[in-house]
Enzyme design. Sequence first.
Site, PDB file in Angstrom:
ATOM      1  N   ASP A 226       0.869  -1.163   0.000  1.00  0.00           N
ATOM      2  CA  ASP A 226       0.000   0.000   0.000  1.00  0.00           C
ATOM      3  C   ASP A 226       0.919   1.230   0.000  1.00  0.00           C
ATOM      4  OD1 ASP A 226      -2.390   1.565   0.411  1.00  0.00           O
ATOM      5  OD2 ASP A 226      -1.853   1.703   2.526  1.00  0.00           O
TER       6      ASP A 226
ATOM      7  N   ASP B 208      -0.274   5.086   1.164  1.00  0.00           N
ATOM      8  CA  ASP B 208      -0.576   6.015   2.251  1.00  0.00           C
ATOM      9  C   ASP B 208      -0.651   5.276   3.583  1.00  0.00           C
ATOM     10  OD1 ASP B 208      -1.365   8.742   0.839  1.00  0.00           O
ATOM     11  OD2 ASP B 208      -2.179   7.104  -0.362  1.00  0.00           O
TER      12      ASP B 208
END
Length: 252
Positions: free
Chosen positions: A18, A20
């Site tokens: 991922d 953020d």
Amino acid sequence: MTISKKPIILNLSAALFDVDGTIVDSTGPIGDFWRAFAKDKPYFDPEYVIDISHGWRTFDVIAKFAPDFAKPDYVTQLEGSVPDLYGSTAKEIPGSIKLVSDLLKLEREYSLNNQRIAIATSGTYLMATKWFKILGLEVPKVFITAESVQKGKPDPEPYLLGRSSLGYEKKGTVVVFEDAQAGIEAGLAADCLVIGIASTYNKDEVKSFGADIVVPSLEGIHVDGYDKESDTFRLVINDYSFANERVFQLQT
């Protein structure tokens, strides 16, 4: 069970990240963005949205809470402006730059046919690549974003696409690095081992989301070479607060 403090050593085929909360701490910029978006929308509660939507695609958030503005081109442009307008407060998740860089180096150092790292983010391509530029990171070849999928996290589609794009759709042990419940659930549903980072949520919350391993950051994780015979790289995890039985069964 009592967790051994010996390092966890895993032989892995690929790693999916991922962005953020996992590679970049964008909590401040994203919060500022939602508060600015809400200024002329009295029905839109930015604090509630910030609290419940981490890991969601921006389009999905707007479609749910401000549907009149859920136009793909508009949302893409809006989200792409976040690093430009608010990116001064973004920072590295500790250890992420080195870990991502070392995984990218595997292809060159060992003359591999493909990279062993992919991005699978709920952000748009424009926003996510701008975070990479701010951090001075090379953009991996497989870069799955909000535009790449029909269903965002917690649906497993982003991570399933990441696996298949790297050539490990139905084989190998693939690890996912995540910080949010939606992403952890997506990674598990894609049959990946999930390392949960206690960056956005505390370690007990990350554990409750179902992460196989919980770490405070990425500083205590490093790549320790590649094995040609098994076609895997070795990942060593020195700093962790939790690991489940599945992890110890996979240890070398």
